[in-house]
Design an enzyme around this catalytic site. Structure first.
Site, mmCIF file in Angstrom:
data_model
loop_
_atom_site.group_PDB
_atom_site.id
_atom_site.type_symbol
_atom_site.label_atom_id
_atom_site.label_comp_id
_atom_site.label_asym_id
_atom_site.label_seq_id
_atom_site.Cartn_x
_atom_site.Cartn_y
_atom_site.Cartn_z
ATOM 1 C CB THR A 326 1.870 -9.207 -4.737
ATOM 2 O OG1 THR A 326 1.432 -7.937 -5.415
ATOM 3 C CG2 THR A 326 2.826 -9.644 -6.027
ATOM 4 C CB CYS A 327 1.366 -7.877 0.174
ATOM 5 S SG CYS A 327 3.301 -7.423 0.745
ATOM 6 C CG ASP A 328 1.892 -2.827 -4.277
ATOM 7 O OD1 ASP A 328 0.985 -2.245 -4.039
ATOM 8 O OD2 ASP A 328 3.172 -2.751 -4.699
#
Length: 388
Positions: A326-328
């Site tokens: 994810t981009c987290d």
């Protein structure tokens, strides 16, 4: 999350025939049933399974087939699932806080065992649950070292409060028991000894004979190569210390393993999306997926890396930081893992022992999390034995 009808010899066997772009969980019913038999033959009491660890119906059905006839349920959904799959099984509703509608649902479903850790919840049970033939297990807590995290931060009465609850439960006409949880992934058997002695003290101080002592879950699974759980030694310690602490007033014993029963029966295949500057490994699963609990409990270093056609990578291990897809930026495993130095992008990395709190907690955050489940006979990598 579909369950395949094919049965593969091992995860490596599957990878030789497929190159999945999404994470794949491998489930071994044989390993699950063997773990159930280990508890049933080794633990000196009644074995119940904590459904929350992995509520997949294939898991529950295999446990029933193996002889598990008790379940720790924590919600109406879990109650209804067990009532449907194992209508004659005992259900222990051991979530200490329940709404009135949840209690009424449990009573209607025939639940006969509840835990409690507060005066207000005990009075609620006294109001809504007929006492005849019903067990109240007072849950208490102690300061305990040796666990991955402390369950007492949310649940558990102090010893002083537990004494009051025991006497009040008896006054309400319930069968009185005690329960505790030493903490998840508890590798220190002495934690159980401390709790058992404290439970005996509560019984002596109140003059109430304790019907059963539920020694909780907390039994560890095999997560780290260098830390092998000593389950048999823990079973023996629980048996011996219960005799020492209670003597002639020894209660029947109950346990409620989740992780230790189901973890080893699953492995997870992830794919290497990128190796950034030879320092960071990006894989297609992480803390929002089937590896969701690693940031709480710690990393699993029992891994294998496979190249094309399931060729086992055997290079010397190199420590690298691991990120999920994810981009987290918080999607990061809690510590570095030693990957083979010859591992490459597009390889598959298998994490072993991930059957607990993986299927149950995985999400589809950021468009990832497309998990499938394949059945395998064994999780063992035969190629590793050949390469050793």
């Amino acid at each position: 999350m579909g369950l395949s009808n094919n049965i593969w010899a091992s995860p490596a066997d599957y990878l030789r025939n497929h190159a999945p772009e999404h994470p794949v969980l491998f489930f071994s019913p044989e390993i699950l049933q063997a773990n159930a038999h280990r508890f049933l033959s080794g633990f000196p009491g009644f074995v119940t399974y904590a459904v929350k660890a992995n509520p997949d119906e294939a898991v529950l059905q295999n446990l029933v087939n193996a002889g598990i006839c008790g379940f720790d349920v924590a919600s109406p959904v879990e109650i209804d699932t067990i009532a449907r799959l194992a209508p004659h099984a005992a259900m222990h509703y051991n979530n200490p806080v329940r709404s009135r509608s949840e209690i009424k649902h449990a009573v209607k479903a025939g639940v006969k065992s509840y835990s409690v850790d507060s005066r207000s919840e005990l009075e609620k049970l006294g109001e809504l649950v007929p006492s005849e033939g019903v067990e109240i297990a007072v849950r208490f807590k102690l300061p305990v070292d040796g666990a991955a995290y402390n369950f007492g931060a949310k649940f558990g009465a102090t010893v002083d409060l537990a004494r009051d609850l025991v006497m009040r439960a008896q006054a309400l006409g319930f069968t009185v028991s005690l329960t505790f949880h030493p903490g998840t992934q508890c590798t220190d058997p002495a934690a159980w000894a401390s709790y058992i002695h404290a439970a005996a003290g509560i019984g002596r101080d109140t003059g109430v004979r304790i019907n059963r002592l539920n020694v909780g879950g907390g039994f560890p699974s095999h997560r780290l190569n260098d830390v092998i759980p000593q389950l048999d030694a823990t079973f023996a310690l629980i048996d011996r210390v219960t005799d020492e602490a209670f003597g002639a007033d020894r209660p029947a014993l109950v346990c409620e393993p989740g992780r230790a029963l189901v973890a080893e029966s699953y492995a997870l295949a992830t794919r290497v999306r990128a190796i950034r500057d030879d320092a960071h490994v990006f894989i297609n699963d992480g803390i929002y997926g089937a590896l969701s609990e690693l940031h709480l409990v710690g990393v699993i270093d029992r891994i294998d890396a496979f190249g094309p056609e399931a060729q086992l990578r055997t290079g010397d291990p190199v420590l690298r930081t691991v990120f999920g897809p994810t981009c987290d930026s918080t999607d990061k495993l809690p510590s570095e893992i030693g990957f083979p130095c010859d591992m490459q992008e597009e390889d598959h990395v298998i994490f072993y022992g991930v059957g607990a709190y993986s299927v149950a907690t995985a999400t589809r955050f950021n468009g990832f999390g497309n998990l499938t489940v394949e059945i395998v006979q064994s999780q063992t990598c035969a190629l590793r034995a050949l390469a050793a």
